[in-house]
Design a protein around this motif. Structure first.
Motif, short mmCIF file in Angstrom:
data_model
loop_
_atom_site.label_atom_id
_atom_site.label_comp_id
_atom_site.label_asym_id
_atom_site.label_seq_id
_atom_site.Cartn_x
_atom_site.Cartn_y
_atom_site.Cartn_z
N ASP A 53 64.33 47.25 75.77
CA ASP A 53 63.87 47.38 76.96
C ASP A 53 62.64 46.78 76.86
O ASP A 53 62.21 46.09 78.10
CB ASP A 53 63.59 48.75 77.52
CG ASP A 53 63.99 49.13 78.89
OD1 ASP A 53 64.07 48.11 79.69
OD2 ASP A 53 64.37 50.23 79.20
N GLN A 54 61.84 46.82 75.97
CA GLN A 54 60.52 46.01 75.89
C GLN A 54 60.83 44.35 75.91
O GLN A 54 60.24 43.62 76.49
CB GLN A 54 59.97 46.39 74.46
CG GLN A 54 59.10 47.80 74.44
CD GLN A 54 58.09 47.50 73.39
OE1 GLN A 54 56.73 47.81 73.47
NE2 GLN A 54 58.25 46.95 72.39
N GLY A 55 61.78 43.95 74.96
CA GLY A 55 61.98 42.71 74.83
C GLY A 55 62.59 41.91 75.88
O GLY A 55 62.40 40.67 76.16
N GLN A 169 63.35 53.85 62.15
CA GLN A 169 62.97 53.66 63.53
C GLN A 169 62.53 52.21 64.10
O GLN A 169 62.94 51.71 64.85
CB GLN A 169 62.35 54.83 63.94
CG GLN A 169 61.29 54.63 65.18
CD GLN A 169 62.04 55.12 66.46
OE1 GLN A 169 63.14 55.57 66.32
NE2 GLN A 169 61.47 55.23 67.44
N GLN A 170 61.44 51.72 62.98
CA GLN A 170 61.00 50.50 63.38
C GLN A 170 62.23 49.34 63.31
O GLN A 170 61.84 48.28 64.01
CB GLN A 170 59.70 50.07 62.57
CG GLN A 170 59.04 49.01 62.77
CD GLN A 170 58.29 48.71 64.04
OE1 GLN A 170 57.94 49.65 64.55
NE2 GLN A 170 57.64 47.36 64.29
N LEU A 171 62.73 49.54 62.21
CA LEU A 171 63.83 48.39 61.99
C LEU A 171 64.84 48.37 63.19
O LEU A 171 64.89 47.08 64.02
CB LEU A 171 64.73 48.92 60.73
CG LEU A 171 65.28 47.62 60.34
CD1 LEU A 171 64.94 46.60 59.81
CD2 LEU A 171 66.49 48.01 59.40
N THR A 318 50.39 41.70 69.22
CA THR A 318 51.81 41.41 68.95
C THR A 318 52.50 41.39 70.33
O THR A 318 53.43 40.50 70.66
CB THR A 318 52.43 42.66 68.25
OG1 THR A 318 51.64 42.33 67.02
CG2 THR A 318 53.83 42.42 67.94
N ASN A 319 52.43 42.36 71.15
CA ASN A 319 53.16 42.69 72.38
C ASN A 319 52.87 41.58 73.41
O ASN A 319 53.64 41.20 74.25
CB ASN A 319 53.15 43.88 72.83
CG ASN A 319 53.95 44.98 72.25
OD1 ASN A 319 55.04 44.45 71.65
ND2 ASN A 319 53.43 46.17 72.04
N SER A 320 51.62 40.93 73.28
CA SER A 320 51.68 39.63 74.16
C SER A 320 52.62 38.52 73.79
O SER A 320 53.07 37.75 74.85
CB SER A 320 50.24 39.12 73.96
OG SER A 320 50.03 38.56 72.69
#
Ligand code: BGC
Length: 538
Positions: A53-55, A169-171, A318-320
Motif C-alpha cells: 500500500d505504501q509502494g 515483518q520488515q522483509l 527513505t520514504n521520499s
C-alpha cells in the motif's frame, strides 16, 4: 509430582527468567521451529499489505489515466500519499484495546476486513474524495497490522529467534514494496484506467488471504493465559513447539508465561489498589493508568528512545524515495517514464535483498554499531546527491553519467537503510519494554513511526518543488544527527534479558518490580500445569 522435581522446575523457572537469552542465527532457529516459522511467516502477510500500500502509490500516481482522473496540485498530491500514514497513525493507537480484548488473531481479522473496504474504495474511486477515503481506511488497517503482527509473532516465538522473527515483518514490508513497484511497471502497459485500478484492486487478494488464513493459526498462548484460558495455552504451546504437553520444556514455558501474567496482575494490585474489584469503570481506569505508567522514570526514557528512533527512521528520507522515486529519478535527469519506473524497481529489489542479512543474523549482530555505520553511509549518499544535483540540475542533458551517479547513490542509500534502520527501527521498540507495558508502549512508538512517515510523505513533493537539491541536504542533516542520537542515547540491547533491560534503562520502578517478580516466582514456580486428557497430548 515429586518435591525434587518441583524444586527442579522452580530452579529452572528462576534461571530462565534471569539468565540472558541464548541467541542463534535464524536458519537454525527456523529449522528447529517449523510451525512457529510458518505461523510467523503467514502473519507477516500483514507486512506485505503495509509495503504494497505504501509502494503502489508511487508508480500509480505517475500514470496518464490516473493524472487525468485526479488532477492535483503538489499539496493534494502529497496528501493522497500521506493520508494512508495518517490513517495508520490512528490505526496503531486504536489497536491496543481490541488486541487485548478480542485477541491478537481476531484483531488481525478485523484489520483485514477494514483493509478490504479501503482497497475497494481505492480501486473503484471515481473522484478524489473516494480515493482519499480509501487510502485513509487502508491506513487504519495497515497501522493496526504494523503493531499487531510483530506482537503476535513475538508472542508465539521461542526467545532465541524472536529478533529474526520481528525482522521477518520488515522483509515482508520490503517484499510488498517490491511487488508493488513491479506490478505498477507491468500495468502501465494496460490501456485505460485499468492501468491503475488493477494494481489498487490486487491488494484485495492479500487482505482476503490473510484474513481467512489466520483463522487456521493458533491464538497467542500469552493472550490465552491472560484470559485465564490456561489449558488452551498449554495445547497451543505443545502444538507450536511440537512436543507433548508433558514435555519439561513445554511445562517450563507454560509456567513462565503463567508467572509473567501473575506478575502483571500483582503489579497492578500493588500500583492501583483503588481500582481492584472488577467492573467496567475499574478496568477502564487501569487501562488509562497503563498509559500514565509509561511516563514513569525508566519507562519514559524507553518510550522516548523508541519514538525518536522511529522519527529518525522516517526523517532520514527513505520514504521520499519509496513514494516519489520515479519523480526523483526524473528530476535527476532520467528521461522517459519507463526508465524511471525501471530504476524505481531496482530500489525495491535492493531494499528487499539488503534486508536478508539482518533477518539471518540480527540475533548475533549488534544493533547500535549497525545503525551507526548505516547513518554514516546514508549521510554521505545524501550529500553526494545534493552536490551533483546542485551542479547539474539545470543541465542534465549531456551529463547523463552524473544523473546515473545520483541514481547509484540512492541505491547505496537504500541498501544501508535496509540492513539497519528498516528492521532495527522496529526491533528495538519491540524489545526494550517490559511485557506488561509492551502493547501500550508499542502503540506510541508505532504511531510515532506513522506520524513522521505522514509528515515526510506530505512534505517531499513540496520540498522537491520549492527547494530542489536542498531536499537532499535536508535529509542529510537528519541522517547525520541520527548517528549521534544512537551514539549517545541508544544502549546496546542485543542478548539482554528483561531484567537487564530494567537495569540498562534505570528508573525507580525497577527495584519494586523485581521484588514483586521474585515473590510471584516463588509462589508459582512449583505450580503444576493443568492435567489434560491423553487425547489432547500432541
Ligand atoms: C519503514 C517504512 C519504510 C520501509 C522501507 C520500514 O521499516 O517503517 O516506512 O517504507 O521500511 O523498506
Amino acid at each position: 509430582m515429586s518435591d525434587s522435581l518441583k524444586q527442579d522446575y522452580a530452579d529452572d523457572a528462576v534461571i530462565h527468567h534471569h539468565g540472558p537469552k541464548k541467541t542463534t542465527n535464524a536458519l537454525k532457529g527456523f529449522i528447529s521451529n517449523p510451525f512457529v516459522f510458518a505461523t510467523a511467516l503467514f502473519a507477516s502477510i500483514g507486512g506485505i499489505t503495509f509495503g504494497y500500500d505504501q509502494g503502489v502509490i508511487s508508480g500509480v500516481q505517475e500514470m496518464e489515466t490516473f493524472v487525468e482522473r485526479f488532477p492535483m496540485n503538489s499539496t493534494e498530491n502529497g496528501f493522497v500519499v500521506a493520508i494512508l500514514e495518517l490513517g495508520a497513525w490512528a490505526g496503531a493507537w486504536l489497536s491496543a484495546y481490541p488486541a487485548d480484548r478480542f485477541s491478537r488473531k481476531y484483531t488481525i481479522v478485523i484489520a483485514c476486513v477494514v483493509f478490504l473496504l479501503g482497497s475497494s474504495f481505492q480501486g473503484g474511486a471515481q473522484n478524489l474524495d473516494y480515493l482519499m477515503a480509501g487510502r485513509f481506511i487502508c491506513g487504519l488497517s495497515v497501522g493496526s497490522l504494523s503493531m499487531i503482527v510483530p506482537m503476535y509473532q513475538s508472542e508465539i516465538a521461542p526467545p532465541e529467534v524472536r529478533g529474526s522473527l520481528v525482522s521477518l515483518q520488515q522483509l515482508a514490508i520490503t517484499f510488498g514494496i517490491l511487488i508493488a513497484f513491479w506490478i505498477n511497471f507491468g500495468c502501465q502497459y494496460i490501456s485505460g484506467e485499468a492501468q491503475w485500478r488493477v494494481p489498487l484492486c490486487l491488494q484485495l487478494v492479500l487482505g482476503i488471504f490473510l484474513g481467512v488464513g489466520i483463522l487456521f493459526f493458533p491464538f497467542s498462548p500469552r493472550w490465552l493465559m491472560s484470559k485465564g484460558r490456561e489449558e488452551e495455552a498449554l495445547k497451543v504451546l505443545s502444538k507450536l513447539r511440537r512436543h507433548p504437553i508433558d514435555h519439561p520444556d513445554i511445562q517450563e514455558e507454560w509456567r513462565e508465561i503463567k508467572i509473567s501474567v501473575e506478575f502483571d496482575k500483582e503489579l497492578e494490585r500493588h500500583q492501583y489498589p483503588q481500582y481492584q474489584g472488577g467492573g467496567t469503570k475499574n478496568s477502564m481506569m487501569i487501562g488509562l493508568m497503563g498509559y500514565r505508567d509509561l511516563f514513569r522514570p525508566g519507562m519514559f526514557r524507553r518510550v522516548a528512545i523508541g519514538s525518536v528512533l522511529m522519527f529518525f527512521q522516517q526523517f532520514c528520507g527513505t520514504n521520499s524515495l519509496i513514494y516519489y522515486a520515479p519523480r526523483i529519478f526524473q528530476s535527476l535527469g532520467l528521461s522517459g517514464q519507463t526508465i524511471s519506473l525501471l530504476a524505481t524497481g531496482v530500489v525495491g529489489i535492493i531494499n528487499f535483498v539488503a534486508t536478508w542479512p539482518t533477518v539471518m543474523f540480527l540475533d548475533v549482530m549488534g544493533r547500535k554499531v549497525t545503525l551507526m555505520v548505516a547513518s554514516v553511509f546514508m549521510t554521505l549518499c545524501m550529500i553526494i546527491i545534493a552536490v551533483i544535483s546542485a551542479l547539474y540540475q539545470d543541465n542534465w542533458e549531456g551529463n547523463e553519467a552524473k544523473g546515473w551517479g545520483c541514481v547509484a547513490m540512492t541505491y547505496v542509500f537504500i541498501a544501508n537503510f535496509a540492513f539497519a534502520w528498516g528492521p532495527i527501527g522496529w526491533v528495538i521498540p519491540a524489545e526494550i519494554f517490559p511485557l506488561r507495558a509492551r502493547a501500550k508502549a508499542m502503540s506510541i512508538t508505532t504511531s510515532s513511526n506513522w506520524m513522521n512517515n505522514f509528515i515526510i510523505a506530505q512534505i517531499t513533493p513540496i520540498l522537491l518543488e520549492k527547494i530542489g537539491y536542498g531536499t537532499y541536504v535536508f535529509f542529510a542533516c537528519f541522517c547525520f544527527l541520527s548517528f549521534f542520537f544512537v551514539l549517545f542515547f541508544v544502549p546496546e540491547t542485543k542478548g539482554r534479558s528483561l531484567e537487564e533491560m530494567d537495569e540498562l534503562f534505570g528508573g525507580n520502578s525497577a527495584a519494586t518490580d523485581n521484588e514483586i517478580l521474585r515473590r510471584v516466582e516463588q509462589q508459582y514456580s512449583g505450580t503444576y500445569v493443568p492435567a489434560l486428557e491423553k487425547s489432547d497430548i500432541a
